[in-house]
Design an enzyme around this catalytic site. Structure first.
Site, mmCIF file in Angstrom:
data_model
loop_
_atom_site.group_PDB
_atom_site.id
_atom_site.type_symbol
_atom_site.label_atom_id
_atom_site.label_comp_id
_atom_site.label_asym_id
_atom_site.label_seq_id
_atom_site.Cartn_x
_atom_site.Cartn_y
_atom_site.Cartn_z
ATOM 1 N N GLU A 57 2.277 -6.244 15.269
ATOM 2 C CA GLU A 57 1.524 -6.532 14.293
ATOM 3 C C GLU A 57 2.323 -5.942 12.951
ATOM 4 O OE1 GLU A 57 -1.424 -3.833 15.538
ATOM 5 O OE2 GLU A 57 -2.541 -5.375 16.235
ATOM 6 N N GLU A 111 -8.293 -12.594 17.697
ATOM 7 C CA GLU A 111 -7.971 -12.118 18.974
ATOM 8 C C GLU A 111 -9.056 -11.133 19.281
ATOM 9 O OE1 GLU A 111 -4.248 -10.604 19.808
ATOM 10 O OE2 GLU A 111 -3.394 -12.522 19.518
#
Lengths: 521, 896
Positions: free
Chosen positions: A246, A435
């Site tokens: 990320e 997600e």
């Protein structure tokens, strides 16, 4: 104040406007315009028998769209993907549980999934040297997906991962043995073996090569190796912009993994980052600020309430020093993200694939004004400052889709943070995909939350992740019903334009869906 | 009068093609799948009350399904008769009226009334907006909320409309508004409670601007309601004009504004909206086929329906099994139109009294059947479950309809008769595969075929999933616990006894408290309770330190071989051990090995000469304790400062201690040890002692402080439990240890209502029991922490939550003596459940919830528990959970 009630109204407003009617006429027989919908029809025809096409796609109603929004957004079906196991390919470059994955792929295809997400790890592809690549196992997986008729979203992880235990490539860690400071280091000197310091991006620290160059050659190698798959099988490439895949610092303790939910610590104690901090402090005219990170920040899992730095009232985050440090710290992250996205869009820009990257949903402690967990991860977001504006601007610059995990998280913190990020995306025209953070458990309403989020307008949704638990009798039925529930609400929208002048269904179901929405409000 | 639309979604897909322009005048295909799904099959709703010819494309789908065929009539010429159920939508027009008026007799009171003259339970779902952005919804001040209302979160109120008078259909709700209110507008939508339908104003909220409205709003209102304005005109014209003259950019309305003159006054408002309520109505239609009495080569088809109004039969015939639509040769019945040679439309004859419609058609014998749909008006068509109505005409006299079943795998061009009865849709089937192929008959084939295939596919999916699960499960690498502790080496089912665990199913009772020495006959008193303790389910009892001691409680031992203490003499001790053994309870002796009190002074006045059989001197005392001038080695642990710490590194000391322990085992009959203050010396010595004395069970007290930061306990207590684990490791796992970590965390959990602390960063229990459960002796209180000392008392009133936790979780739970009697019945239930479900020290915990106010876990899949005020109930599923125990903020279930 925005109200979820506004959802259904939006639809009508915009549809009642002559615009839509005109659109409707322009596409006789459909009532929709827009490539997405036509696309859906086409797929229906192709996959006629298999429950396949419809299933994967879910009609979206802009339920959370602000009422005042004028923009007409055509309803797009959401593409549902499922993440493959993180250890799909082992460290020794073989496919783990191949038969299980193969059966799983077929099941997902039949259920109507659009595709799967394949996590690729740097250490697997380039285990020995910066000059060799081994894509063989990943190629085999891509083949499996292609055979199953599923699309692939490939996540290129330039970071390590604690579970399965894949760290940075061995040769990188060797380089780190001679110069440990190329890794992120925390205040106590502990190293993050899963992430290179952002400060060395453009320094020749990896056998004389700069990490950015190494990444670029990795991207190019990927691009040429998989050239036959782009567009047809591989439709999306996700690049990792920091720790845990990320855009973030590895603010969690070096020994734990991403499930860490405490505040974490600032990671700026490797000598390269420190020297950049020093420079920044000097040019800010306050060299004393450049000696290190905040001395009064809390420890990894300490309560931020007890820390002088993060505390809500009078915390040092809200001082000129705090502002200096946090601005600098978040800028470093942005620069790193920008560098990587620039390389990625350079390499992948001409391919028929969507570029995407992940932004964490650091909702823990979001209720504090200082948003401590976001600060340590590199998002200078606080009650008084929008830390996501610059981030989404960067995504927009590279036409990069933003993947936000945590779509399953219940509660007001995730909701308000998600809202904030989405608003920024809306402002900059960045597409959002979602997600979940964990497999949904029995007896929880996480699937309801996912559905709500999906219906609020996502481009794709990736359910994380396949594995024994995913297919277990405790979990699979929940997932199956979730997919089918999504598909039902989509069916109607699909049903509506049927007929060549005969009639329009009143679509009681989608109506009912709205009702549920409102009643839940 | 403005127009209101009920169903936002119908506008999403305006149907654009005019039927008359259709390329093929075939009946429309209606796909309505899964009729058993009520949300799908009933399209009832409220539709815009526009004039029917307004050009809006409202085309409610109407469905029909075949009912049971009525028995064949006696008539010989009757070939077949079939009755269909027709579901259609009935429309009722009504009016919603919104009035904002000054209340009679009040200058500054206003009243908003919303009324509706349609029958139904109407709910006004409303909110107010304080600022200029009138789309906002906020909660009104409480005094505005009418009685009977429900507050929906922080932005809306639901107020029911009440009937104006008994038996009248019109209902209304009134909202009082203060003239000085900062509210800018009231927004609402209506809901009909029985159907759950929402009612919007053209997809927007209804909006009642209190002080006029933004410009577009005004134009909108003006346009829509010219005819309405005059009614209220005299009230509002001045104000309205004033408003229009005012600055077009509305000034923000300040909340606490005493200067009302700067605020625009409230303006009266009245508007009516037309609504159409759509209700599902069931009608029937009978189609009868009989031989014509006039002409032998003709059959007559009679259609009879109770649908009122105009009914047009849109029909054709088929000549062969392909059921393609054909137009039969003329003549046609009256009022018939031919549409492009593929279909006919015949207006059915009205039956008298509006009871319905009927028609009669003469068809040639070669016609194999009639296919049709109904058209009720321009926009309403009726089909048969998404298909055409099909009436086969058999020329055989049997009147029997032969059905040709489609064989699986038949090519789609194969004909088959279409069963006019409801297709056996299974709810489980995923419905909705649509035919994009124009040929209608092949569509039908496919639709049925799809059902079968769907079944197969679902089957296939499940098979694949089971396979994937099996392989994944077998190939999944079992994650090793962090500590390289192989806990699985001895599985509890084998009942391998080790001194670290006992038999794995032990439940401990601490058999004394800080006051027990006072009577001088504790052994006797406790002995009387042996039976009770056994009956409660305890398997081990821990007795107080038995030796002569400086302090009456026994923790300052002097002569180790003198077993006469304040608790009783050696005979009484032997007696009680015997008593417990008789009832099947093992007995732990509390042995104090860390320190020992001297009985006399050395030459320099230091108390470091021990008396009794073990006549040690300063050499047996650690060197780093300045008070006692020990001459031994440095301590291998922490010091206990009140007495000389024994130097276990001395060979002679260890030999003496081993000997003593063996003596206790043999002479007294102890089964094992509770080892006091083991922080004071190396765990490796403990291993020595245990190997020598071969106890059945041993547990050490390793008690140090948890980690706190600024007085608040840290979430992560890994360092703390690691120290305990390290000690257990040093004993080589021959002893368990009290799980001080768990007790500490429970304190914070219960005191601060922070149940999230009960799940560590790996979603495991955060104490020793999460890392090495078989060696964790869980407890919530002992003689030091509680009793009359209260050094670290468990949160009062929450003891049972603590026990609900430790008695359902792995580890070996220990119950404090006082609690056995305070909470006897509750503890009895928990212990009995633990034994019944065979929860043992290595049971697996699956944490289901660890939130602010609730913790829930499932143990071995057999027991579920929750503590905390928050809500948790076990999932209804394959397991049938029944409540096994329950009390203040805790609940325990067992799977049956």
């Amino acid at each position: 104040m925005e109200v979820s009630l506004s959802g259904p109204k939006v639809i009508v407003t915009k549809l009642k406007d002559s615009k839509v009617k005109r659109l409707g006429f322009s596409a006789p027989g459909f009532g929709y315009s827009g490539s997405n919908f036509v696309d859906l029809r086409r797929k229906c025809r192709v996959n006629w028998v298999g429950l396949k096409a419809i299933r994967a796609q879910v009609a979206v109603e802009k339920n959370n769209a602000p009422f005042r929004k004028e923009k007409v957004q055509s309803q797009t079906p959401v593409e549902l993907l499922v993440g493959l196991p993180l250890d799909t390919v082992s460290k020794s470059n073989t496919i783990n549980h191949e038969k299980a994955i193969s059966a799983g792929l077929r099941a997902l295809k039949l259920l109507g999934a659009y595709g799967v997400e394949l996590p690729v790890f740097w250490a697997v592809v380039q285990p020995n040297s910066p000059h060799e690549f081994d894509w063989s196992a990943y190629l085999a997986v891509a083949d499996m997906a292609r055979c199953a008729g599923l699309r692939l979203r490939v996540s290129l992880n330039l970071n390590g991962c604690h579970r399965p235990n894949v760290m940075l490539p061995g040769w990188v860690l060797q380089a780190a043995e001679t110069d440990p400071d190329i890794l992120f280091k925390d205040k106590s000197g502990a190293l993050h073996k899963d992430c290179l310091s952002f400060a060395v991006d453009e320094l020749p620290v990896l056998q004389g090569r700069k990490p950015v160059d190494v990444f670029e050659s990795l991207f190019r190698s990927f691009s040429s190796t998989f050239k036959d798959y782009f567009g047809s099988t591989i439709t999306e490439i996700t690049v990792s912009l920091g720790a845990n895949g990320e855009l973030r610092y590895p603010s969690f303790p070096p020994t734990t993994d991403s499930e860490f939910t405490s505040v974490g610590e600032f990671q700026c104690y490797d000598k390269y980052t420190l020297s950049q901090l020093k420079q920044a402090a000097e040019s800010a005219g306050n060299p004393l600020w450049g000696l290190g990170g905040p001395h009064d920040a809390s420890k990894y899992d300490e309560s931020p309430n007890n820390s002088n730095f993060f505390k809500d009232h009078g915390g040092s985050w809200n001082t000129p020093y705090g502002n200096f440090f946090l601005s600098w710290y978040s800028q470093q992250l942005l620069h790193h993200g920008d560098r990587l996205l620039s390389i990625a869009s350079n390499v992948f820009g001409d391919l028929p694939v969507q570029l995407s990257a992940k932004v964490p949903l650091l909702h823990h402690w979001h209720e504090m004004s200082s948003r401590p967990a976001e600060l340590t991860a590199g998002f200078y977001n606080s009650a008084e400052r929008d830390g996501y504006d610059a981030v989404t601007e960067m995504f927009a610059k590279y036409n990069c889709m933003m993947i936000i995990p945590g779509m399953d998280e219940l509660g007001s913190n995730p909701e308000s943070l998600l809202h904030q990020i989405k608003q920024a995306c809306e402002k900059h025209g960045v597409q959002v995909s979602g997600e979940n953070s964990a497999l949904v458990k029995q007896g929880t309403d996480n699937f309801g939350k996912i559905k709500e989020n999906v219906q609020a307008g996502l481009k794709t949704f990736t359910y994380q992740r396949m594995g024994a638990d995913f297919f277990s009798p405790e979990h699979w039925p929940l997932f199956r019903e979730f997919v089918r529930g999504m598909e039902r609400s989509q069916l109607d929208a699909d049903d509506l334009p049927e007929g060549n002048g005969g009639g329009v269904s009143l679509s009681a179901d989608s109506e009912a869906g709205n009702n549920r929405e409102m009643q839940a409000a | 009068m403005s127009i209101v639309r009920w169903k936002p979604l119908i506008h999403q897909l305006p149907l654009v093609r005019n039927p008359s322009l259709s390329l093929r005048e075939q009946p429309k295909r209606y796909i309505r799948c899964c009729p058993k799904n009520p949300s799908l099959s009933s399209s009832a709703g409220f539709v815009l009350g526009s004039k029917p010819d307004s050009g809006r494309n409202l085309r409610p789908i109407v469905e029909a399904k075949a009912a049971q065929s009525p028995p064949l009539s006696q008539e010989t010429d009757l070939i077949s008769s079939e009755q269909f159920t027709v579901n259609r939508i009935k429309k009722t027009y009504g009016k919603v009226s919104v009035k904002l008026e000054r209340r009679c007799g009040y200058e500054a009171r206003w009243m908003l009334e919303v009324s509706c003259d349609l029958v139904g339970k109407w709910i006004l779902h409303w909110g107010v907006s304080y600022c200029d952005n009138q789309a906002e919804w906020d909660q009104p001040p409480p005094e505005m909320i009418p009685p009977g209302s429900t507050v929906i979160k922080d932005y809306a109120i639901e107020s029911p409309l009440n009937a104006r008078s008994e038996g009248q259909s019109e209902s209304a709700v009134q909202i009082e508004i203060d003239g000085d209110t900062p509210i800018g507008a009231i927004n609402f939508v209506l809901k009909e409670e029985e159907t759950g339908r929402w009612y919007h104003n053209k997809g927007r909220d209804f909006r009642v601007p209190l002080r006029g409205s933004s410009e577009d709003e005004i134009t909108l209102s003006m346009k829509q309601s010219v005819s309405i304005w005059p009614e209220a005109f005299d009230q509002i014209s001045n104000m309205l004009r004033k408003h229009e003259e005012s600055d077009p950019a509305p000034a923000p309305i300040l909340e606490d504004n005493s200067d009302t003159s700067s605020k625009k006054p409230i303006i009266a408002f009245h508007e009516d909206y037309t609504v159409i309520k759509e209700e599902p109505v069931q009608n029937s239609m009978t189609v009868t086929v009989r031989k014509s009495d006039k002409s032998s080569d003709k059959n007559i088809v009679d259609v009879d329906t109770d649908i009122p109004g105009h009914v047009v039969l849109h029909w054709g015939v088929y000549m062969n099994e392909s059921k393609n639509w054909h137009v039969p040769p003329p003549p046609y019945p009256p009022a018939t139109k031919v549409l492009r040679k593929s279909a006919l439309q015949t207006l059915l004859e009205k039956k008298s009294l509006g009871l319905g419609n009927r028609g009669s058609f003469a068809l040639n014998k070669e016609v194999k059947g009639l296919v049709f749909v109904l058209k009720l008006d321009e926009y309403t068509w009726v089909n048969n479950m998404g298909k055409d109505f099909v009436v086969p005409i058999e020329n055989s006299t049997s009147g029997h309809e032969e059905k040709i079943e489609e064989k699986p795998g038949t090519v789609s061009s194969t004909d088959k008769s279409v069963d006019t009865g409801a297709a056996p849709y299974t709810e489980n089937l995923i419905s909705g595969i649509r035919n994009l192929v124009d040929d209608i008959s092949s569509h039908k084939n496919k639709a049925q075929k799809t059902n079968e295939e769907q079944d197969n596919i679902l089957h296939e999916i499940e098979k694949l999933v089971v396979e994937a699960y099996r392989i994944f499960k077998n190939s999944s690498v079992v994650e090793k616990p962090d500590k390289s502790v192989d806990d699985t080496s001895t599985t509890p089912t084998q009942l391998v006894v080790s001194s670290g665990t006992g038999n794995g199913h032990e439940i401990l009772c601490q058999g004394f408290n800080w006051e027990s020495h006072k009577s001088g006959r504790w052994y006797h008193e406790l002995g009387e309770k042996a039976k009770l303790l056994a009956e409660l389910g305890f398997s081990i009892v821990w007795l107080p330190p038995p030796t002569e001691s400086v302090s009456p409680e026994g923790y300052m031992p002097t002569d180790l071989y003198n077993l006469n203490s304040k608790y009783g003499n050696i005979e009484e001790l032997k007696d009680i051990v015997h008593k417990f053994r008789e009832v099947g309870i093992k007995v732990l002796g509390d042995v104090v090995l860390n320190h020992r009190c001297a009985t006399s002074c050395s030459e320099n006045g230091i108390w470091n000469i021990f008396g009794g059989r073990l006549n040690w001197d300063a050499r047996a005392i650690v060197a780093d304790d300045p008070h006692f001038q020990g001459k031994g080695n440095k301590s291998s642990g922490d010091n206990f400062h009140a007495a000389p710490n024994i130097d276990h590194s001395q060979e002679f000391v260890r030999t003496d201690i081993k000997e003593w322990l063996c003596y206790l085992r043999k002479e007294v009959g102890y089964d094992g040890w509770r080892l006091d203050f083991v922080r004071g010396f190396w765990g490796g010595y403990v291993k020595d002692y245990l190997e020598a004395s071969q106890p059945y069970f041993a547990v050490g007290e390793y008690w140090d402080s948890l980690s706190y930061t600024y007085g608040e306990m840290d979430y992560n207590q890994n360092a703390h439990r690691q120290r305990i684990i390290d000690w257990i490791n040093a004993t080589n796992g021959t002893a368990g240890a009290f799980d001080v970590t768990t007790k500490g965390i429970l304190h914070s959990v219960l005191e601060r209502c922070e149940y999230w602390r009960l799940s560590d960063e790996k979603a495991k229990p955060p104490g020793v029991l999460g890392w090495w459960p078989s060696r964790a002796v869980t407890f919530i209180e002992n003689h030091d922490t509680g009793s009359t000392q209260g050094h670290w008392r468990f949160p009062a009133g929450k003891e049972m939550q603590g026990y609900a936790y430790i008695l359902t979780h792995p580890g070996t739970p220990s119950v404090f003596f006082d609690h056995v009697f305070c909470f006897q019945e509750e503890i009895r239930r928990l212990i009995s459940l633990r034994l019944r479900k065979k929860i043992h020290c290595r049971s697996t915990v699956k944490i289901l919830k660890a939130e602010k106010d609730v913790y829930a876990a499932e143990i071995d899949g057999k027991v579920a528990m929750k503590i905390g005020p928050g809500f948790y109930e076990p999932e209804r599923g394959p397991k049938n959970w029944t409540v096994a125990a329950e009390g203040a903020d805790y609940k325990v279930w067992e799977a049956s």
